[in-house]
Every structure is written in C-alpha cells, then in structure tokens.
Design an enzyme around this catalytic site. Structure first.
Site, PDB file in Angstrom:
ATOM      1  CE1 TYR A 141      -3.340  -2.839   0.909  1.00 50.59           C
ATOM      2  CE2 TYR A 141      -4.589  -0.805   1.128  1.00 50.59           C
ATOM      3  CZ  TYR A 141      -4.554  -2.176   0.979  1.00 50.59           C
ATOM      4  OH  TYR A 141      -5.730  -2.872   0.898  1.00 50.59           O
ATOM      5  CE  LYS A 189       2.248 -18.279  -2.072  1.00 50.46           C
ATOM      6  NZ  LYS A 189       1.336 -19.444  -2.144  1.00 50.46           N
ATOM      7  CG  ASP A 221      -1.709 -20.699  -0.784  1.00 54.80           C
ATOM      8  OD1 ASP A 221      -1.186 -20.680   0.350  1.00 54.80           O
ATOM      9  OD2 ASP A 221      -1.183 -21.280  -1.750  1.00 54.80           O
TER      10      ASP A 221
HETATM   11  C1  IPM Z   1     -10.246  -1.445   4.193  1.00 53.04           C
HETATM   12  C2  IPM Z   1     -10.507  -0.878   2.825  1.00 53.04           C
HETATM   13  C3  IPM Z   1      -9.360   0.044   2.441  1.00 53.04           C
HETATM   14  C4  IPM Z   1      -8.097  -0.774   2.441  1.00 53.04           C
HETATM   15  C5  IPM Z   1      -9.572   0.779   1.094  1.00 53.04           C
HETATM   16  C6  IPM Z   1     -10.845   1.588   1.093  1.00 53.04           C
HETATM   17  C7  IPM Z   1      -8.392   1.636   0.736  1.00 53.04           C
HETATM   18  O1  IPM Z   1     -10.680  -1.899   1.903  1.00 53.04           O
HETATM   19  O2  IPM Z   1     -10.132  -0.659   5.151  1.00 53.04           O
HETATM   20  O3  IPM Z   1     -10.144  -2.658   4.318  1.00 53.04           O
HETATM   21  O4  IPM Z   1      -7.793  -1.444   1.429  1.00 53.04           O
HETATM   22  O5  IPM Z   1      -7.391  -0.750   3.439  1.00 53.04           O
END
Ligand code: IPM
Ligand code: MG
Length: 368
Positions: A141, A189, A221
């Site tokens: 992320y 993983k 998985d």
């Molecule tokens: C969550 C959501 C968020 C994430 C999105 C909205 C960016 O799916 O809080 O799980 O992926 O963290």
C-alpha cells in the site's frame, strides 16, 4: 472522564451512520457521567469536492489533537475516474499513515441470531470468534516506487517492510492473543516472498517472549481456505497489510453481514481511529436504510482501546446483541422473520437497550 472525539463521516452511508455512533456515545456519556465533545471534519470524496484534496490539512491537524477518531467510510462511483491523488481512498490511507496507525484490529464474531444469514453452513460458522491483526501502514500500500513505466506498458508496486515495522505488529498480536484464547496464527507467503521470510523469522524470535501463546505459521492461500472451512480453529491471525485486507473481507461472511464488523486502528499510545470494515455503500446512501451496527460497535472499540472504559464498551456490545436477539434487523441482514428497521430506528433500539429497565433514555430523562 472528558474526551474529545473527531468525527470523519466521509462519503455515502458514512454520513448517516456516524450520527448513530454519536447518539450512542452521548447516551453512554449521560449514563456514566462522562463528557464527550465532538467536532466533524471532511475526508474522502466529500473533501475532494469541497477542498480539492481527499485529506485537508485541517482534518489531519484536528485528528492529531483528538483523543480518538471515528470514521464512517470513503469512496463512491462519483470519484472513480479521478487521478490517484484525488481518489477518496487516498484520504483514508493518508490519515492512517500520518497518524502512524500501524495496528488494525478486526474482530470477527458471529451473532447467534444471524448465523443463518451467513452463506456458509450454520455448523461451520458457529463458535467462530477470531481477531485479525492487520499491519496497516506498510507493505504494498505504501511502497515506492509505485508507478507505470515504459510508456505506461509496465507497472511496479513495491512491497517494503523494515524489521521494526514487523516487530511492533507481531508484538501487538501476541499481546492480543494473551488476552484471548492464546493461539496465534501468523499468515504469510514464506514459500515465495522475501518479506514473508523475514516476517516468519521475527515471529519465531518474538514467541520466546510469549511462552503462554501457541504459534502456528500458515501460508495465505491455505489460510483463505481454512477460514471458510473451519473458522473456529482461529483465535488471533496476524498478517501484513494486503493479506489482511483480503482475509478480513473473507472473514466477514462468517457473521452474515459486512454491516456488523467494526475495526480499530491503533498506534503505541492510546490514540486510535475506529471505523466499520464495510465501505460507503453509495447505492443505498441517503435513504436511512444502512446498518449502523458496525459503526456503533466501532465506537465500543473506541471506548475500550482509547479510553479504557471496558464497562461502557461491554454495555454497548451487549445492547447490540440484545437488539439483534430481539429480532430487529436492517435490510442487509438476510434473516427470516423479526422486524425490519431503518438506520435511525436501529440506533434508537440500541440506545433503549443501554438503559437498564425503562424505555426512556438517560438524555430524555434529563429533559423530562
Ligand atoms: C479497508 C478498505 C481500504 C483498504 C480501502 C478503502 C483503501 O478496503 O479498510 O479494508 O484497502 O485498506
Ligand atoms: Mg478492505
């Protein structure tokens, strides 16, 4: 106790359900003689429309000064075509990162009355009671580079973790397991990814500090399969950001509805951000039909984790359970019989159940 809470309604049904959490908290404050003050700020698509950014500087500033933050949801089709810096999700990821909320706790516990609403067989989901501890500020992320290359014909996302980032989330998971059934499943993983190999090494090191907790490693998985095959085998699951995102949505089906799942995003001090696991549900926004219970249960997590008000948190959770047991449900819960109620009615039912006997709420009594 005096506490200052920042409300970030966000988009879609977030705007409606945040009011439910606030109303429940006001009743709790009245019942227990606390003083909770609130201020609202924009985030997500609403902030893009008003301020041209999904995370205005004043929102960040207010959150940094708050005792805790409640967030509704972000996102919606209106902003889907926006360039990535103007996507609502950027606001959510940004506030998690700005506040260093690295530990995302997602408890998944089925309500007996709702077991039949799960697409899985009742005998599979009964007795499932697990906690997903998701790393929230690292991994894919937030890795750089994350971009298109070669004229847009190639892409790169980067999975980056530093040792200390893994250590602190693993510690948090062990501490949570200690307070529960003392079993930790670390999901990775490690047969493929270097990041997972380091993750596994750290879990092995850390387990020496928590001899009372039994540890098991599971490949992601296999974990995805076992989560729906035999969910009752899990107590605490700890995993990295992306795996945790995916597994927590999968685990939500155990409860019968994503509309029931709360979450807490914490750092090492008591500041926390609390939000439902579900999204902004733009298709039903503005109709007063959204299920406010995940938001209300998130407020209960706030009482517990940020304010250490265990009795108050438990009271809210019990009230929610009682309302469900009494047969009240919103449209998302596929249960036979009972009474279907809207967002405001569901909120009022929870408030009624907070007070011991008579139907009149504490706030109403104060005005009577
Ligand atoms: C969550 C959501 C968020 C994430 C999105 C909205 C960016 O799916 O809080 O799980 O992926 O963290
Ligand atoms: Mg998700």
């Amino acid at each position: 106790m005096e506490k200052h809470i920042v409300l970030l309604p966000g988009d879609g049904i977030g705007q409606e359900i945040i009011g439910s959490a606030k109303a429940v908290l006001e009743e709790v404050a009245c019942l227990f003689d606390h003083k909770f003050t609130f201020e609202s700020h924009d985030i997500g698509g609403t902030a893009v429309d008003k301020h041209d950014t999904p995370l205005p500087a004043e929102t960040v500033k207010a959150c940094k000064q708050a005792d805790a933050i409640l967030l509704g949801a972000v996102g919606g089709p209106k902003w889907d075509q926006n360039p990535s810096h103007l996507r609502p999700e950027k606001g959510l990821l940004g506030i998690r990162k700005e506040l260093e909320l690295f530990a995302n706790l997602r408890p998944v516990k089925g309500f007996k009355k709702l077991l039949s609403a799960s697409p899985l067989k009742e005998e599979v989901v009964e007795n499932s009671d697990l906690l997903i501890v998701r790393e929230l500020t690292g991994g894919l992320y937030f890795g750089t580079p994350s971009e298109r290359q070669e004229n847009g014909q190639a892409v790169v996302d980067t999975l980056y973790y530093q040792r200390h980032e893994i250590e602190r989330i693993v510690d948090k998971a062990f501490q949570s397991a200690k307070l529960r059934r003392k079993h930790l499943t670390s999901v990775d993983k490690a047969n493929v990814l270097e990041s997972s190999k380091l993750w596994r090494e750290i879990v092995e090191e850390k387990k020496q500090e928590y001899p009372e907790v039994t540890v098991e490693h599971m490949l992601v998985d296999a974990a995805a399969m076992k989560l729906i095959q035999n969910p009752a085998q899990f107590d605490v699951i700890v995993t990295e950001n992306m795996f945790g995102d995916i597994l927590s949505d999968e685990a939500s089906v155990l409860t019968g509805s994503l509309g029931m799942l709360p979450s807490a995003s914490l750092r090492s001090d008591q500041l926390g951000l609390y939000e439902p696991v579900h999204g902004s549900a733009p298709d039903i926004a503005g109709q007063n039909i959204a299920n406010p219970l995940a938001m209300i249960l998130s407020a209960a997590l706030m009482l517990r984790h940020s304010f250490k008000l265990e009795d108050e948190a438990a009271l809210v959770e019990t009230a929610v359970e009682e309302v469900i047991n009494a047969g009240y449900h919103t449209g998302d819960l596929n249960v036979a019989g009972g009474s279907r109620v809207n967002t405001v009615q569901m909120t009022d039912k929870v408030i009624d159940h907070l007070s011991p006997s008579d139907a009149m709420s504490c706030i109403m009594r104060a005005y009577a």
